[in-house]
Design a protein around this motif. Sequence first.
Motif, PDB file in Angstrom:
ATOM      1  N   SER A 151       0.816  -1.218   0.000  1.00 36.74           N
ATOM      2  CA  SER A 151       0.000   0.000   0.000  1.00 36.74           C
ATOM      3  C   SER A 151       0.850   1.268   0.000  1.00 36.74           C
ATOM      4  CB  SER A 151      -0.930   0.005   1.213  1.00 36.74           C
ATOM      5  OG  SER A 151      -1.818  -1.093   1.171  1.00 36.74           O
ATOM      6  N   LYS A 152       2.073   1.168   0.500  1.00 34.51           N
ATOM      7  CA  LYS A 152       2.943   2.348   0.524  1.00 34.51           C
ATOM      8  C   LYS A 152       3.356   2.784  -0.869  1.00 34.51           C
ATOM      9  CE  LYS A 152       4.956   1.647   5.124  1.00 34.51           C
ATOM     10  NZ  LYS A 152       6.199   1.322   5.882  1.00 34.51           N
ATOM     11  N   GLY A 153       3.418   1.839  -1.797  1.00 31.33           N
ATOM     12  CA  GLY A 153       3.779   2.171  -3.163  1.00 31.33           C
ATOM     13  C   GLY A 153       5.259   2.510  -3.308  1.00 31.33           C
ATOM     14  N   GLY A 154       5.598   3.091  -4.458  1.00 28.20           N
ATOM     15  CA  GLY A 154       6.984   3.429  -4.752  1.00 28.20           C
ATOM     16  C   GLY A 154       7.266   3.241  -6.225  1.00 28.20           C
ATOM     17  N   TRP A 155       8.541   3.210  -6.563  1.00 29.81           N
ATOM     18  CA  TRP A 155       8.929   3.090  -7.975  1.00 29.81           C
ATOM     19  C   TRP A 155       8.517   1.737  -8.545  1.00 29.81           C
ATOM     20  CZ3 TRP A 155      13.129   0.423 -10.663  1.00 29.81           C
ATOM     21  CH2 TRP A 155      13.318   0.885 -11.969  1.00 29.81           C
ATOM     22  N   ILE A 156       8.727   0.673  -7.778  1.00 32.48           N
ATOM     23  CA  ILE A 156       8.376  -0.663  -8.238  1.00 32.48           C
ATOM     24  C   ILE A 156       6.885  -0.913  -8.117  1.00 32.48           C
ATOM     25  CG2 ILE A 156       8.683  -3.135  -7.780  1.00 32.48           C
ATOM     26  CD1 ILE A 156      11.044  -1.905  -9.151  1.00 32.48           C
ATOM     27  N   VAL A 157       6.273  -0.365  -7.061  1.00 35.94           N
ATOM     28  CA  VAL A 157       4.827  -0.526  -6.838  1.00 35.94           C
ATOM     29  C   VAL A 157       4.185   0.861  -6.977  1.00 35.94           C
ATOM     30  CG1 VAL A 157       3.038  -1.357  -5.277  1.00 35.94           C
ATOM     31  CG2 VAL A 157       5.302  -2.427  -5.252  1.00 35.94           C
ATOM     32  N   PRO A 158       3.835   1.267  -8.205  1.00 34.31           N
ATOM     33  CA  PRO A 158       3.303   2.620  -8.411  1.00 34.31           C
ATOM     34  C   PRO A 158       1.877   2.749  -7.906  1.00 34.31           C
ATOM     35  CG  PRO A 158       3.113   1.377 -10.432  1.00 34.31           C
ATOM     36  CD  PRO A 158       3.836   0.478  -9.454  1.00 34.31           C
ATOM     37  N   ASP A 159       1.442   3.974  -7.679  1.00 32.52           N
ATOM     38  CA  ASP A 159       0.025   4.170  -7.400  1.00 32.52           C
ATOM     39  C   ASP A 159      -0.740   4.111  -8.717  1.00 32.52           C
ATOM     40  OD1 ASP A 159       0.304   6.667  -8.666  1.00 32.52           O
ATOM     41  OD2 ASP A 159       0.499   7.741  -6.775  1.00 32.52           O
ATOM     42  N   ALA A 160      -2.042   4.118  -8.632  1.00 35.64           N
ATOM     43  CA  ALA A 160      -2.875   3.932  -9.832  1.00 35.64           C
ATOM     44  C   ALA A 160      -2.667   5.042 -10.850  1.00 35.64           C
ATOM     45  CB  ALA A 160      -4.340   3.843  -9.428  1.00 35.64           C
ATOM     46  N   SER A 161      -2.513   6.268 -10.396  1.00 38.18           N
ATOM     47  CA  SER A 161      -2.358   7.396 -11.319  1.00 38.18           C
ATOM     48  C   SER A 161      -1.074   7.284 -12.120  1.00 38.18           C
ATOM     49  CB  SER A 161      -2.376   8.718 -10.545  1.00 38.18           C
ATOM     50  OG  SER A 161      -3.638   8.921  -9.944  1.00 38.18           O
ATOM     51  N   ARG A 162       0.012   6.949 -11.437  1.00 37.81           N
ATOM     52  CA  ARG A 162       1.285   6.811 -12.146  1.00 37.81           C
ATOM     53  C   ARG A 162       1.221   5.670 -13.148  1.00 37.81           C
ATOM     54  NH1 ARG A 162       6.805   5.842  -8.839  1.00 37.81           N
ATOM     55  NH2 ARG A 162       6.259   7.923  -8.059  1.00 37.81           N
ATOM     56  N   TYR A 163       0.619   4.568 -12.729  1.00 43.73           N
ATOM     57  CA  TYR A 163       0.522   3.429 -13.635  1.00 43.73           C
ATOM     58  C   TYR A 163      -0.312   3.772 -14.875  1.00 43.73           C
ATOM     59  CZ  TYR A 163      -0.487  -0.951 -15.792  1.00 43.73           C
ATOM     60  OH  TYR A 163      -0.602  -1.935 -16.739  1.00 43.73           O
ATOM     61  N   ALA A 164      -1.496   4.349 -14.667  1.00 44.34           N
ATOM     62  CA  ALA A 164      -2.395   4.651 -15.782  1.00 44.34           C
ATOM     63  C   ALA A 164      -1.774   5.668 -16.735  1.00 44.34           C
ATOM     64  CB  ALA A 164      -3.726   5.173 -15.250  1.00 44.34           C
ATOM     65  N   ASN A 165      -1.069   6.657 -16.193  1.00 42.00           N
ATOM     66  CA  ASN A 165      -0.418   7.660 -17.024  1.00 42.00           C
ATOM     67  C   ASN A 165       0.619   7.033 -17.940  1.00 42.00           C
ATOM     68  OD1 ASN A 165       2.178   9.746 -17.073  1.00 42.00           O
ATOM     69  ND2 ASN A 165       0.207  10.744 -17.463  1.00 42.00           N
ATOM     70  N   SER A 166       1.288   6.007 -17.445  1.00 40.00           N
ATOM     71  CA  SER A 166       2.264   5.299 -18.259  1.00 40.00           C
ATOM     72  C   SER A 166       1.593   4.329 -19.230  1.00 40.00           C
ATOM     73  CB  SER A 166       3.233   4.531 -17.352  1.00 40.00           C
ATOM     74  OG  SER A 166       4.092   3.703 -18.104  1.00 40.00           O
ATOM     75  N   ALA A 167       0.618   3.581 -18.726  1.00 36.78           N
ATOM     76  CA  ALA A 167      -0.006   2.526 -19.530  1.00 36.78           C
ATOM     77  C   ALA A 167      -0.730   3.076 -20.753  1.00 36.78           C
ATOM     78  CB  ALA A 167      -0.975   1.720 -18.669  1.00 36.78           C
ATOM     79  N   ILE A 168      -1.395   4.204 -20.605  1.00 31.47           N
ATOM     80  CA  ILE A 168      -2.191   4.724 -21.717  1.00 31.47           C
ATOM     81  C   ILE A 168      -1.312   5.121 -22.895  1.00 31.47           C
ATOM     82  CG2 ILE A 168      -2.252   7.165 -21.045  1.00 31.47           C
ATOM     83  CD1 ILE A 168      -5.283   7.077 -21.771  1.00 31.47           C
ATOM     84  N   GLU A 169      -0.056   5.490 -22.617  1.00 25.35           N
ATOM     85  CA  GLU A 169       0.853   5.876 -23.678  1.00 25.35           C
ATOM     86  C   GLU A 169       1.311   4.690 -24.513  1.00 25.35           C
ATOM     87  OE1 GLU A 169       1.419   8.806 -24.539  1.00 25.35           O
ATOM     88  OE2 GLU A 169       0.991  10.084 -22.810  1.00 25.35           O
ATOM     89  N   THR A 170       1.096   3.475 -24.016  1.00 28.94           N
ATOM     90  CA  THR A 170       1.512   2.292 -24.773  1.00 28.94           C
ATOM     91  C   THR A 170       0.410   1.773 -25.687  1.00 28.94           C
ATOM     92  OG1 THR A 170       0.759   0.650 -23.131  1.00 28.94           O
ATOM     93  CG2 THR A 170       2.942   1.639 -22.796  1.00 28.94           C
ATOM     94  N   PHE A 171      -0.783   2.340 -25.573  1.00 26.44           N
ATOM     95  CA  PHE A 171      -1.908   1.841 -26.379  1.00 26.44           C
ATOM     96  C   PHE A 171      -1.643   2.116 -27.855  1.00 26.44           C
ATOM     97  CE2 PHE A 171      -6.229   2.192 -28.225  1.00 26.44           C
ATOM     98  CZ  PHE A 171      -6.653   0.899 -27.954  1.00 26.44           C
ATOM     99  N   GLY A 172      -1.823   1.099 -28.675  1.00 27.65           N
ATOM    100  CA  GLY A 172      -1.556   1.224 -30.101  1.00 27.65           C
ATOM    101  C   GLY A 172      -0.115   0.939 -30.467  1.00 27.65           C
ATOM    102  N   ARG A 173       0.746   0.802 -29.457  1.00 28.85           N
ATOM    103  CA  ARG A 173       2.152   0.522 -29.713  1.00 28.85           C
ATOM    104  C   ARG A 173       2.529  -0.916 -29.364  1.00 28.85           C
ATOM    105  NH1 ARG A 173       5.853   4.365 -30.729  1.00 28.85           N
ATOM    106  NH2 ARG A 173       5.047   6.460 -30.988  1.00 28.85           N
ATOM    107  N   SER A 174       1.797  -1.504 -28.453  1.00 31.58           N
ATOM    108  CA  SER A 174       2.087  -2.881 -28.069  1.00 31.58           C
ATOM    109  C   SER A 174       0.784  -3.601 -27.775  1.00 31.58           C
ATOM    110  CB  SER A 174       2.985  -2.917 -26.832  1.00 31.58           C
ATOM    111  OG  SER A 174       3.205  -4.250 -26.415  1.00 31.58           O
ATOM    112  N   GLN A 175       0.654  -4.793 -28.341  1.00 29.63           N
ATOM    113  CA  GLN A 175      -0.559  -5.581 -28.109  1.00 29.63           C
ATOM    114  C   GLN A 175      -0.581  -6.180 -26.715  1.00 29.63           C
ATOM    115  OE1 GLN A 175      -1.879  -9.643 -30.079  1.00 29.63           O
ATOM    116  NE2 GLN A 175      -2.114  -7.974 -31.544  1.00 29.63           N
ATOM    117  N   CYS A 176       0.598  -6.412 -26.148  1.00 28.79           N
ATOM    118  CA  CYS A 176       0.687  -6.962 -24.797  1.00 28.79           C
ATOM    119  C   CYS A 176       1.890  -6.348 -24.095  1.00 28.79           C
ATOM    120  CB  CYS A 176       0.823  -8.482 -24.852  1.00 28.79           C
ATOM    121  SG  CYS A 176       0.779  -9.273 -23.219  1.00 28.79           S
TER     122      CYS A 176
END
Length: 357
Positions: free
Chosen positions: A272-297
């Motif tokens: 729950s503390k999070g960090g670089w290896i365990v990001p919070d939801a906002s950090r993860y989503a901000n990164s993940a959305i940029e991969t859409f259309g670039r990688s199928q998996c």
Amino acid sequence: MKPVPFTIDSFKFVLDQVVEDLKGVFAGTNDILAILGAYYAARRVYGAVSTVAEAVYVHLLGRATNVDWVKNYGPWAVVTGSSEGIGRAYANELALRGLNIVLISRNERRLARAKSEIEMDCKVNVQYIVADFAAENQGDLYKTIETALADKEVGLLVNNVGVMYDYPDVLLNITQQKLWQLIYVNIGAATMMTHMLLPGMVERGKGGVVVVSSGSSTQMTPQMTVYSATKRYLDYFIHSLAYEYRDSGVTFQCLIPFYTATRMTGYSERLSKGGWIVPDASRYANSAIETFGRSQCTTGYFPHTLQLWIGQAVPNWLWMWGSEKLNNSLRKEALARLAKRATKYGSQEVLSDANKS
């Protein structure tokens, strides 16, 4: 004069000739083995370089491009499990890119708050549908959702909704009710929502479908057995769909995040503390959305990709051994926290409810 008999010298001559012939055979074999070894090494080097290059392309170069999401996919996005966590954060990212959002989750209070916050920050139209994907009457559930979405041109579907055990545990300690929730929510929701909304995307020749799987699905993970198996289904599901509809203009993606600091990992203070290896939801989503259309998996987040590489490099027995050790530790932590809460409130109700879930 009598003829000279076939002597040892004659035999030695024949033997020497055979040895010379065998040397020639083995020399040729050595050459073949050397070629095969060089080919194998080249393939391994090429694979490693390609993997790193793909990771750079997916995680870094995506941020350098501008995409008109409304034009490319459509004006509306539907995000399941979006009242909080990754779903809520991903919906916000889509809204920042100009898409109107339909939030679907079971908690109306959280949905209303998410709607208000997104509309205030992003100036888009946000609506929500209260739906429990674990409901017993699955037919009525999806009819209700389909009716609510009938007048919308949905260009993106994000199948994020999911459930996990209350904490890692072995199969026989999981109730039948929880097992059905895992099947209905983790498998059923993505399957039925995609079946509902994909026809419109195919007809328009554009759109996108995202499923949120889990890093635990990349190898067999003890004490998360059913959860990881349901998430593996999503991986197979989206890859097969991508092939079936490869000429449709619809983009498909499977996200496989590792541990992310959300309510789903709330059983552990460390996670729950999070960090670089365990990001919070906002950090993860901000990164993940940029991969859409670039990688199928993709993991959607570069530090998670590093974890994926490590997981793929170790043998399955070592992965399972390490997973069991980690999950034993997380379960002990979860039970200790529950016991502490039960003591604090002067009741064993919290602990007994957790053991039943």
